[in-house]
Design an enzyme around this catalytic site. Sequence first.
Site, short mmCIF file in Angstrom:
data_model
loop_
_atom_site.label_atom_id
_atom_site.label_comp_id
_atom_site.label_asym_id
_atom_site.label_seq_id
_atom_site.Cartn_x
_atom_site.Cartn_y
_atom_site.Cartn_z
N HIS A 36 0.83 -1.22 0.00
CA HIS A 36 0.00 0.00 0.00
C HIS A 36 0.86 1.26 0.00
CE1 HIS A 36 -4.13 -1.49 0.19
NE2 HIS A 36 -3.64 -2.51 0.88
N ALA A 124 -7.37 -14.18 -5.13
CA ALA A 124 -6.42 -14.47 -4.04
C ALA A 124 -5.46 -13.32 -3.79
CB ALA A 124 -5.64 -15.73 -4.38
N GLY A 125 -5.56 -12.25 -4.60
CA GLY A 125 -4.67 -11.12 -4.40
C GLY A 125 -3.28 -11.38 -4.98
N LEU A 126 -3.20 -12.28 -5.96
CA LEU A 126 -1.90 -12.54 -6.61
C LEU A 126 -1.88 -11.91 -8.00
CD1 LEU A 126 -1.42 -16.26 -5.48
CD2 LEU A 126 -0.46 -14.19 -4.43
N SER A 127 -2.74 -10.92 -8.17
CA SER A 127 -2.75 -10.09 -9.39
C SER A 127 -3.18 -10.80 -10.66
CB SER A 127 -1.37 -9.46 -9.63
OG SER A 127 -1.33 -8.25 -9.00
N SER A 128 -4.23 -11.60 -10.55
CA SER A 128 -4.75 -12.19 -11.78
C SER A 128 -5.24 -11.07 -12.71
CB SER A 128 -5.85 -13.20 -11.49
OG SER A 128 -6.84 -12.62 -10.70
N SER A 129 -5.70 -9.95 -12.14
CA SER A 129 -6.21 -8.87 -13.00
C SER A 129 -5.07 -8.16 -13.75
CB SER A 129 -7.03 -7.87 -12.20
OG SER A 129 -6.38 -7.54 -11.01
N GLU A 161 -7.12 0.03 -15.38
CA GLU A 161 -7.70 -0.36 -14.10
C GLU A 161 -8.22 0.86 -13.32
OE1 GLU A 161 -6.12 -3.70 -12.31
OE2 GLU A 161 -7.16 -3.39 -10.41
N ASP A 173 1.68 -3.69 -9.57
CA ASP A 173 1.32 -5.00 -10.15
C ASP A 173 1.62 -5.05 -11.64
OD1 ASP A 173 0.42 -5.38 -7.62
OD2 ASP A 173 -1.71 -5.27 -8.10
#
Length: 387
Positions: A36, A124-129, A161, A173
């Site tokens: 963050h 899961a917060g592993l940056s699939s986006s 994004e 990311d």
Amino acid sequence: MDQKELKKKFVSLHGDAKISPHGYFSPGRVNLIGEHIDYNGGFVLPCALTLGTYLFASKTTDNFIHLSSLNFDYSAKIHLSDITKKQGDEWVNYPIGVVNEFIKKGMPITGMRFLFAGNIPDGAGLSSSASIEMGTAFAVNDLFDSRIDIIELVKMAQKAENNFVGVKCGIMDQFIVGTGKKDHALFLNCDDLTYDHIPIHLESYKIVISNTNKKRELADSKYNERYNECRKALDIVNQHRRVGHLCSLTLDDFSKIQNSFPDHTLYKRARHAITENQRVKEGARALKNGELKTFGILMNQSHDSLRDDYEVTGVHLDTLVEEARKIPGVLGARMTGAGFGGCSINLVHKESIELFCEKVGHSYKKKTGIKADFYVVDIGNGVKRLS
Ligand code: GLA
């Protein structure tokens, strides 16, 4: 993921054996430390994973963007004249937002077909986006020979994004997905975008990711709330000392103005940003010197600050981290990514991994009723075209 199968699937989906799509791979990421603070002008230290998104794509002349995925039922066929319209909360907004950025730049796009298939656990917060965004940006650039450099593609994916999907994410990311390097972490200055790849020698240790499997509820709106709180904290700082970002302040500067915060929450948000930035710098130095123990201590401090000052952890992540720290052979444990559910990252001795998964998994299930998943991961390269 079997690339031949995916290519066959692409051809059968589009019903034309003459189409020969190009294949791409775009990784997910895990952040070692520096959470963050990308949107506060700080330093971050993420790695690309060997898990990621495979994508097959081809050009068309029909001015439609055809989007399908093996991970989601929803697919879409969108005319370029409708490219600015958001499709509810669907996954296709990530690639559409990116194509929209190419059009905004005046690139001559004529239509495309895409098939995505990823092995990053969803949500899961592993940056699939970011993985989908950067895969799309890289593929469009390649298919239309747009010759946009990778850092510009990173910025376009972030804009997609921010402006299309509506999450005010920082640049971390997309940057690591674009520039990741096998067995290296990216030490990125998010203020001026200078960076360095640091070799990671973990010796007898491995990176183990624990997944809370807790759905990240309201994560996007809570993320934007933290972003706005940091803007407010920066306004207060600027009444005393003009700086561009919270992370431009040293701890010393900050201590001189700490009584000027009328609101303790904003004070805590700022304190997290400033202390975390310091931890990333110390962490990068420790990793360069092979001081894994020091790095583990910094990871623990990072989590505690995200829990107490930034308040983005929650009972699921805190439980995983507390239980992890009880296992001998664990050097450090912290949440990774945006928080509010998602995953934690742990530095675990190879010989303790089995015990780790068993014990942490058991205690987590007992406390939360949810089964956690564990992944022992390797650090991979950034987005690329498949040969
Ligand atoms: C998400 C965002 C990043 C970063 C992290 C938290 O992953 O996309 O830009 O802010 O959260 O460090």
